[in-house]
Structure formats: C-alpha cells, structure tokens
Enzyme design. Structure first.
Site, short mmCIF file in Angstrom:
data_model
loop_
_atom_site.label_atom_id
_atom_site.label_comp_id
_atom_site.label_asym_id
_atom_site.label_seq_id
_atom_site.Cartn_x
_atom_site.Cartn_y
_atom_site.Cartn_z
N THR A 6 0.82 -1.21 0.00
CA THR A 6 0.00 0.00 0.00
C THR A 6 0.85 1.25 0.00
OG1 THR A 6 -2.18 -0.40 0.89
CG2 THR A 6 -1.03 1.32 1.90
N ALA A 162 4.53 4.11 -7.70
CA ALA A 162 4.22 2.83 -8.34
C ALA A 162 5.37 2.35 -9.23
CB ALA A 162 2.93 2.94 -9.15
N CYS A 165 8.11 1.20 -6.27
CA CYS A 165 7.77 0.24 -5.21
C CYS A 165 6.95 -0.91 -5.78
CB CYS A 165 6.98 0.96 -4.11
SG CYS A 165 6.40 -0.14 -2.81
N THR A 168 3.20 -1.31 -4.70
CA THR A 168 2.28 -0.22 -5.03
C THR A 168 1.92 -0.33 -6.50
OG1 THR A 168 3.34 1.20 -3.38
CG2 THR A 168 2.03 2.31 -5.08
#
Length: 181
Positions: A6, A162, A165, A168
């Site tokens: 997340t 995004a 990571c 994500t």
C-alpha cells in the site's frame, strides 16, 4: 512495522486537500491478490477523508473507531484524532493493531501512527505505506516547484511511487476536499 502492499499520500494546498491510495493488496511478501482495493474513503458527511495502510482488519477496526470519534466530537478532526490516539495508547488490544492512517479535512492533514501518535506535517504533505517515502519526496518536489493542484500532485506522486515500489500499483482512488470560500 513493515507495511507492504500500500501507499497513501495526502497534500494540502491553499485550495484544499487531496488524498490518494493505490489498489494493490499483497499476501505475504510476493503475491498480489487484489489490484483495485479502496484504501481511501470519505466519512463524516463527506467532510473527512481517511487513507489506511497495514493489516486490513486492523485498519478497519481503527476506521470504525475513528468514525465514532468524529461523530462524538461533531466532525472536529483534530479532537477526534487526539481522542483516538489516547484510546490507542491505553487499550491493550488496540496497541497490537498493525495499521496507520492519514486523516484529512479541507484544512488539515494528520498521520495517526501505529504507536498512537498524532502527527501534523509542517508542509501539509504526508505519506504512509511501502511506497510512502517515494510518494512523499515526489509530492514535496511538485508542491514546491509547480502550480499543480493537490489532486494533480497526489496523482503524479503515486505514479512515481508505483514505478519505484513493487508493493504499489497504479490503480488509484483519489478523494479531494475544497476549502470553503
């Protein structure tokens, strides 16, 4: 606390607040089991936005308790946050919850940490979760060096997170609140 799967980012500007979260849910360390989860939600008559990271069941427990505190204190974000933090520190069950939240109204952004702290960032930028450091760095750079809206900043910050990571994704939920005129 290792929060995987997340990223939540919030930005406050003169015009209001935007909060964004990705949709990925990761089981363990490697298996993405859901790509469109809603980790950013409105509450209290659509005047408050909350984003959460951490263990889902724990996050929902805190979400429900925070909503009750907002009702109890007439939508006062800071008071509800402080009172939840007090409960979080005192209650043996709550202290074991592995979750963090970003809560915001049109003029405030707060982080509620897994240790029961209430943190108000000086610059109105907050991020939590596995991609939080990337999203925060991007949001701060965009806030300082562009004229983008809060919504545009959180969207671009999440896109960068995004890319960096693996926990994500780019399936975003974005909620905004405008300051009253």
């Amino acid at each position: 606390m290792q929060l995987r799967g997340t990223t939540i980012v919030a930005v406050r500007t003169e015009a209001g607040v935007a909060v964004a979260g990705d949709g990925q849910v990761t089981l363990g360390q490697a298996i993405a089991v859901k790509h469109t989860a809603r980790k950013v939600r409105r509450m209290y008559k659509d005047k408050v936005v909350i984003g959460f990271a951490g263990a889902t069941a724990d996050a929902f427990t805190l979400f429900e308790r925070f909503e009750a505190k907002l009702e109890e204190f007439g939508g006062n974000l800071v008071r509800a946050s402080v009172e939840l933090a007090k409960d979080w520190r005192k209650d043996k069950y709550l202290r074991r919850l592995e979750a963090m939240m970003i809560v915001a109204d049109a003029g405030n952004v707060l982080i509620l940490s897994g240790t029961g702290d209430v943190i108000e960032p000086d610059d109105g930028v907050a991020a939590i979760g596995s991609g939080g450091p990337y999203a925060m760095a991007a949001a701060r750079a965009l806030l300082r060096n562009t004229e983008l809206s809060a919504r545009e900043i959180v969207e671009k910050s999440m896109a960068i997170a995004a890319e960096m990571c693996v926990y994500t994704n780019d399936q975003l939920v974005v909620e905004t609140l405008e300051k009253p005129a």
